[in-house]
Design an enzyme around this catalytic site. Structure first.
Site: not given
Length: 259
Positions: A74, A183
């Site tokens: 992440c 992302c």
């Protein structure tokens, strides 16, 4: 050195499975445990303190499953919490940062775009990285709403298409020649993004580099599995597991668990 304990990965939701796939391709005999904290997605709108606490919670879940290395799959959690995680735990951590370096070094126009969460773009680590490439113009765009749509299984929705056009068209007008996906959810949008971008704009993400680094650290300091068969892959979700099941094409065991 041999170590048959699993590789642990966590993300704010299902997006980090794009990183898991790269690792599984490079290290197919390793057992893996993936944690999708979808109940708290997206992380990008949360404070640094919240992100650190969620990352600690996720890490401890994986350590309780005997993870030998933890991949923070992440961008937002890496850029906001990995320093604290490394200070708190002895296990090695592999982070994921936007691939600014290869984009900046290969850009012929010295103009690149980055699509990322607010949490990543506002982080100190992101700004430290971006400052190294001052001869490259970086067009930053927060991907408001994208993670939520992906988590709800609406990758191909009209709303997704509208948001992508809204975010990408100014970058095209700014004459970028590289688009960095900042992302781990966003690689699942590449088919739609390719329909919007001109062919000369290259799309780049961090998955392959993360997989290579994970293998390097395992070899140098942790130990590889000595199993000759394919590793077992376990997936945990604290929200509706159907979207995770769909992303994985129902090929792996997904366990619904509160954490």
């Amino acid at each position: 050195m041999t170590n048959n304990n699993p590789i642990g990965l966590f993300d704010s939701g299902i997006g980090g499975t794009s990183i898991w796939k790269e690792i599984y391709d490079v290290l197919p005999n390793e057992d893996t445990i993936y944690l999708a904290d979808s109940k708290n997605a997206p992380y990008g709108q949360k404070s640094k303190e919240e992100i650190i606490q969620l990352s600690i919670k996720n890490t401890e879940f994986l350590l309780n499953q005997n993870a030998k290395i933890i991949v923070v799959a992440c961008n937002t959690a890496t850029t906001n919490a990995i320093k604290e995680l490394r200070a708190k735990y002895d296990v090695p951590f592999i982070g994921i940062e936007p691939a600014i370096k290869p984009a900046a070094l290969n850009s012929e126009k010295h103009i690149i775009g980055i699509l990322a969460t607010q949490g990543t773009l506002n982080s100190e680590l992101f700004h430290q990285t971006a400052e190294k490439y001052q001869n490259t113009k970086i067009i930053e765009q927060i991907g408001h709403g994208l993670v939520g749509l992906i988590e709800n299984g609406e990758i191909n929705s009209p709303e997704m298409n509208h948001l992508l056009h809204t975010y990408l068209e100014p970058m095209i007008e700014a004459n970028i020649d590289y688009l960095v996906l900042g992302c781990s959810h966003y690689p699942y949008l590449i088919p739609q993004i390719k329909k919007i971008l001109p062919n000369h704009i290259k799309i780049i993400d961090s998955g392959e580099a993360v997989a290579r680094q994970t293998k390097k650290v395992l070899i140098e300091s942790v130990g590889l599995s000595d199993k000759s068969k394919k590793g077992k892959a376990l997936f945990y979700s604290n929200s509706n597991p159907k979207v995770l099941d769909d992303i994985l094409q129902n090929k792996y065991e997904v366990i619904r668990k509160d954490f």
